[in-house]
Every structure is written in C-alpha cells, then in structure tokens.
Design a protein around this motif. Structure first.
Motif, PDB file in Angstrom:
ATOM      1  N   ARG A  74       0.814  -1.215   0.000  1.00 40.57           N
ATOM      2  CA  ARG A  74       0.000   0.000   0.000  1.00 40.57           C
ATOM      3  C   ARG A  74       0.847   1.264   0.000  1.00 40.57           C
ATOM      4  O   ARG A  74       0.331   2.348  -0.294  1.00 40.57           O
ATOM      5  CB  ARG A  74      -0.950  -0.012   1.206  1.00 40.57           C
ATOM      6  N   LEU A  95      -0.502   0.683  -9.531  1.00 43.00           N
ATOM      7  CA  LEU A  95      -1.535   0.465  -8.525  1.00 43.00           C
ATOM      8  C   LEU A  95      -2.355   1.725  -8.259  1.00 43.00           C
ATOM      9  O   LEU A  95      -3.553   1.638  -7.990  1.00 43.00           O
ATOM     10  CB  LEU A  95      -0.884  -0.024  -7.227  1.00 43.00           C
ATOM     11  N   LYS A  96      -1.740   2.881  -8.326  1.00 37.47           N
ATOM     12  CA  LYS A  96      -2.478   4.123  -8.065  1.00 37.47           C
ATOM     13  C   LYS A  96      -3.427   4.440  -9.208  1.00 37.47           C
ATOM     14  O   LYS A  96      -4.600   4.768  -8.994  1.00 37.47           O
ATOM     15  CB  LYS A  96      -1.496   5.278  -7.853  1.00 37.47           C
ATOM     16  N   ASN A  97      -2.906   4.377 -10.426  1.00 37.82           N
ATOM     17  CA  ASN A  97      -3.713   4.557 -11.637  1.00 37.82           C
ATOM     18  C   ASN A  97      -3.656   3.236 -12.398  1.00 37.82           C
ATOM     19  O   ASN A  97      -2.821   3.077 -13.292  1.00 37.82           O
ATOM     20  CB  ASN A  97      -3.168   5.700 -12.489  1.00 37.82           C
ATOM     21  N   PRO A  98      -4.512   2.281 -12.051  1.00 42.30           N
ATOM     22  CA  PRO A  98      -4.333   0.897 -12.474  1.00 42.30           C
ATOM     23  C   PRO A  98      -4.073   0.709 -13.969  1.00 42.30           C
ATOM     24  O   PRO A  98      -4.816   1.187 -14.828  1.00 42.30           O
ATOM     25  CB  PRO A  98      -5.651   0.238 -12.059  1.00 42.30           C
ATOM     26  N   HIS A 156      -5.245  -6.142  -0.975  1.00 46.23           N
ATOM     27  CA  HIS A 156      -4.998  -4.848  -1.609  1.00 46.23           C
ATOM     28  C   HIS A 156      -6.269  -4.372  -2.303  1.00 46.23           C
ATOM     29  O   HIS A 156      -6.970  -5.154  -2.963  1.00 46.23           O
ATOM     30  CB  HIS A 156      -3.856  -4.962  -2.613  1.00 46.23           C
ATOM     31  N   SER A 157      -6.548  -3.105  -2.186  1.00 45.07           N
ATOM     32  CA  SER A 157      -7.808  -2.564  -2.717  1.00 45.07           C
ATOM     33  C   SER A 157      -7.882  -2.613  -4.238  1.00 45.07           C
ATOM     34  O   SER A 157      -8.976  -2.566  -4.812  1.00 45.07           O
ATOM     35  CB  SER A 157      -7.992  -1.116  -2.242  1.00 45.07           C
ATOM     36  N   LYS A 158      -6.735  -2.703  -4.909  1.00 42.11           N
ATOM     37  CA  LYS A 158      -6.736  -2.693  -6.376  1.00 42.11           C
ATOM     38  C   LYS A 158      -6.582  -4.090  -6.980  1.00 42.11           C
ATOM     39  O   LYS A 158      -6.388  -4.219  -8.187  1.00 42.11           O
ATOM     40  CB  LYS A 158      -5.594  -1.787  -6.875  1.00 42.11           C
ATOM     41  N   VAL A 213      -9.164  -4.898  -9.722  1.00 40.39           N
ATOM     42  CA  VAL A 213      -8.972  -4.054 -10.915  1.00 40.39           C
ATOM     43  C   VAL A 213      -7.788  -4.555 -11.722  1.00 40.39           C
ATOM     44  O   VAL A 213      -7.872  -4.700 -12.954  1.00 40.39           O
ATOM     45  CB  VAL A 213      -8.760  -2.585 -10.501  1.00 40.39           C
ATOM     46  N   ILE A 214      -6.663  -4.825 -11.050  1.00 43.47           N
ATOM     47  CA  ILE A 214      -5.482  -5.317 -11.747  1.00 43.47           C
ATOM     48  C   ILE A 214      -5.778  -6.654 -12.422  1.00 43.47           C
ATOM     49  O   ILE A 214      -5.347  -6.916 -13.554  1.00 43.47           O
ATOM     50  CB  ILE A 214      -4.296  -5.457 -10.768  1.00 43.47           C
TER      51      ILE A 214
END
Length: 407
Positions: free
Chosen positions: A250, A272-275, A317-319, A322-323
C-alpha cells in the motif's frame, strides 16, 4: 508456439497490441568456480545462477527474523535532505567523466584497450572487441587460465539484501556485450535506494529483481501452485527488505519487474495508483513476437500477472480486482530497435529509471537517429557501471573508492 505452463486458469494471451536494512555481517562465501562446473555457455553468463541467489535470499530473511526482537528505528529522509543532496539517475547527454573512466579502469584494470568502452568509439570496433571478450569471459569460466585469474570473481557490488555482482558480471556493461541479470538486479537495488530521495509528489516505485519468478517454477509440471506462490511471496518480501509494514504494497504506487525471456530483457510495470499493466520492450513488436513464439519461450508476463494478482489478493490490496481485470498493454516506443540483440539490458535499465506510469510522458532521452542512439547506449553502459559501483547502496563502495584513490 511457445511452451507455456498453465497455472490454474490463466488465459493464454492477455497482451494487448496497443528503508534500507543495515546488514553488517559478512557475505556468504561461495567457490565461484566449483558451483559452475559442467554448465553451459548461457549458464556461465549468469542466467541460471539460482542456487546462490536463492540461498542469499533465504539467509537475508532468516537474519531479518532474528533481528526483529531488537529492530532499528526506521530512518526516513527529511524533505530538506532529499533530491538536492543525492544525484539520482543518469544524464544521457552528459559526456563520460573522469570519475566514470576511473571506475572502469578499476573494473578492467587487467586489460589494456579499455578505450573501446568509450561512447565515442565506433559501434563496429566495440562490437568486435567486446563480443570476443564476452565469449572469453563465459567460456573461460571453467578452464585453467580462468582459474588463474580469481579477480574476475571478486565482488564489486553487494547490497544490504545480498544482491551481488562480480567483476566479470559488471564487465558485461562493456559496449557490445550482453548484460547479465545480476547487473540488472544491482540496478534495481540502486533505484530502490534512490527512491528514498524522491520528491513527495512523485509516484512511489518499487523495483523488483529479475528472479522473482524462476523458470523452474513455471516448467516443473509436478510443482503445486501453492509452492510457486510460496517462492513468489518470499521474493516479494525480500524486495521490500523484509519490512512487514510494506508487505501489503500500500506504500507503493507502482511495482516494476525486469523480466528475462530467452536471453531478452523487457519491463513489466504494475500501476496500482492509476491501475494499468504495461509491457515496455525496446524491440519493435515484430521482433518481440519472434521471441515470444520461439520454442523455448514461456511468455513470463502472463504468470507474472497471475502470481502478482494472487499476492495482491492475499494482502487484501484494494486494487487487486482491478489489476486482475486488466490486459497487459504494450507501450509503443518511438526509439524501438529492429535488429539489436545485444543492448536490450541497457534499454531496460533506462526504461526502469525513467518510467513514471502510463499517464505520464515517457521521455528517456534517446535520439531517433540510429547511429546517435547507439552512441548514447554505449555512453549509458559506462555511466551505469560507474553509477552502480559508487551508489550508497553498495556496501563495497568504500573499498572501490579506496582502490581508485591509490591508483
């Protein structure tokens, strides 16, 4: 088609077209000749030195665990002491300095024609000399003449996490030679150290080594997926220097993996910030397709994504979702090369240094003129070698500076 070992339900194609730990103990001592007896040319070049690398990683994690009862305070870098006090990165337009030359004289002080390393040398000249040398460095590894030159296996770089490179391995940054993966791993250590001095508004990047995923992890049909993930997990933990606070990733906006595939390097970046998942390769797509379709190819980018997503899910992890849903997109490069098979490691090092995400302009400074671009590549080789050895991340820096001062 490439040989690809399917992990779970990975799709066969997902590539689109579009703080440092203070370690004061002595390093592991390994006989550099005996461990390579009977190995092939590529193994001699350093592509399969897995036993030593794995042993060093295990040792590093064990020592971290033993020290956790008395942990040292994490020393962050104050804002006023950041970028102005450490030279980060390499200027592609800066001429070879006296310090650069001095470092290379130290690396190759047993040779006489080191002028061939200079960025001003012709490509034909350096290719002829250094391809012959590169062959000799590898083939000579097991013969008596090489045994009589133990300086070739002298360690010139060692990080606090026991990422190491010898004189022989760093010599592969000579113009015209194929860069070996140990050199790339050292570059990852240097970049991770320099990330401590980044500006607060910059993306936080984590650079992994080339051996997060070993080839046997993918080719061994008998290995269970959990065992593969166990090795991947350990390698990720080593990548954050055993800091449990960083295991969940994170604290990072981007994780970058240098990947070695059939003797060819490329970069795989997970944002990770802007997948986004981006593949950056100096070879034009037609050339890379020939590599990916070769019989010995595994197409590592696919299992890298699979295991990285599993890791993100493990750490909640929150993403992660999405990843998982994203395709791997290939970044188009104006400076891509068509028939260059020797400089992919240098291009990779430059891409690692300069890539700040798919939403940021990606200018690495290469000329679009072929001959001028190759001159820049040769200059970067020399500057990267000096930058690695003189980095504060190198625990052997003092020894090298002392030897240079006495020269």
């Amino acid at each position: 088609m490439c040989h690809f070992f399917v992990l779970g339900s990975i799709p066969e194609k997902v590539i689109g077209t579009s703080g440092t730990v203070d370690m004061s103990v002595e390093p592991m001592m390994v006989d550099p000749v005996s461990i390579f007896e009977g190995t092939s040319l590529l193994e001699n070049l350093g592509f399969y030195r897995e036993e030593t690398i794995m042993a060093n990683k295990e040792r590093f994690l064990a020592e971290l665990e033993a020290r956790r009862r008395n942990p040292a305070r994490d020393k962050s870098i104050a804002y006023v002491n950041r970028s102005p006090y450490l030279r980060r990165g390499v200027d592609i337009n800066e001429e070879i300095s006296k310090v650069d030359k001095c470092v290379w004289e130290y690396i190759r002080n047993d040779e006489t024609t080191y002028y061939n390393l200079h960025g001003d040398s012709s490509r034909r000249e350096v290719m002829k000399v250094n391809l012959e040398r590169g062959q000799a460095w590898a083939e000579g590894f097991t013969n008596e003449e090489y045994r009589a030159n133990p300086r070739a296996e002298e360690l010139l770089y060692r990080s606090s996490a026991y990422v190491e490179a010898t004189r022989r391995q760093l010599k592969t940054l000579s113009a015209g030679a194929l860069v070996v993966d140990q050199t790339i791993d050292c570059w990852s250590e240097v970049l991770n150290y320099e990330e401590r001095f980044k500006a607060p508004e910059s993306l936080s990047r984590l650079f992994m080594g080339t051996r997060v995923v070993f080839e046997w992890m993918l080719m061994d049909q008998q290995m269970q997926n959990e065992k593969r993930m166990d090795w991947f997990r350990k390698n990720m933990h080593v990548g954050v220097y055993g800091n449990q606070k960083l295991f969940d990733l994170r604290s990072f906006d981007m994780v970058l993996f240098p990947v070695l595939e059939v003797g060819h390097f490329y970069l795989l970046a997970f944002e990770l910030k802007n997948p986004a998942i981006t593949l950056i390769d100096n070879g034009v797509e037609n050339y890379t397709r020939r590599v990916l379709d070769s019989d010995s190819c595994i197409n590592k980018s696919v299992p890298y994504k699979y295991m990285f997503v599993l890791y993100l899910e493990e750490v909640n992890h929150s993403k992660a979702a999405v990843i998982k849903s994203l395709e791997i997109k290939r970044r188009k490069l104006d400076w891509a090369t068509n028939r260059n098979r020797t400089d992919c490691g240098v291009f990779l090092m430059r891409h690692m240094e300069k890539y700040m995400g798919s939403h940021t302009p990606f200018d690495v400074g290469f000329s679009l003129n072929g001959s001028r671009k190759m001159k820049e590549v040769r200059r970067l080789r020399m500057k990267y070698g000096a930058h690695i050895l003189l980095s504060p991340s190198n625990t052997l820096k003092g020894k090298i500076e002392g030897a240079m001062s006495r020269a």
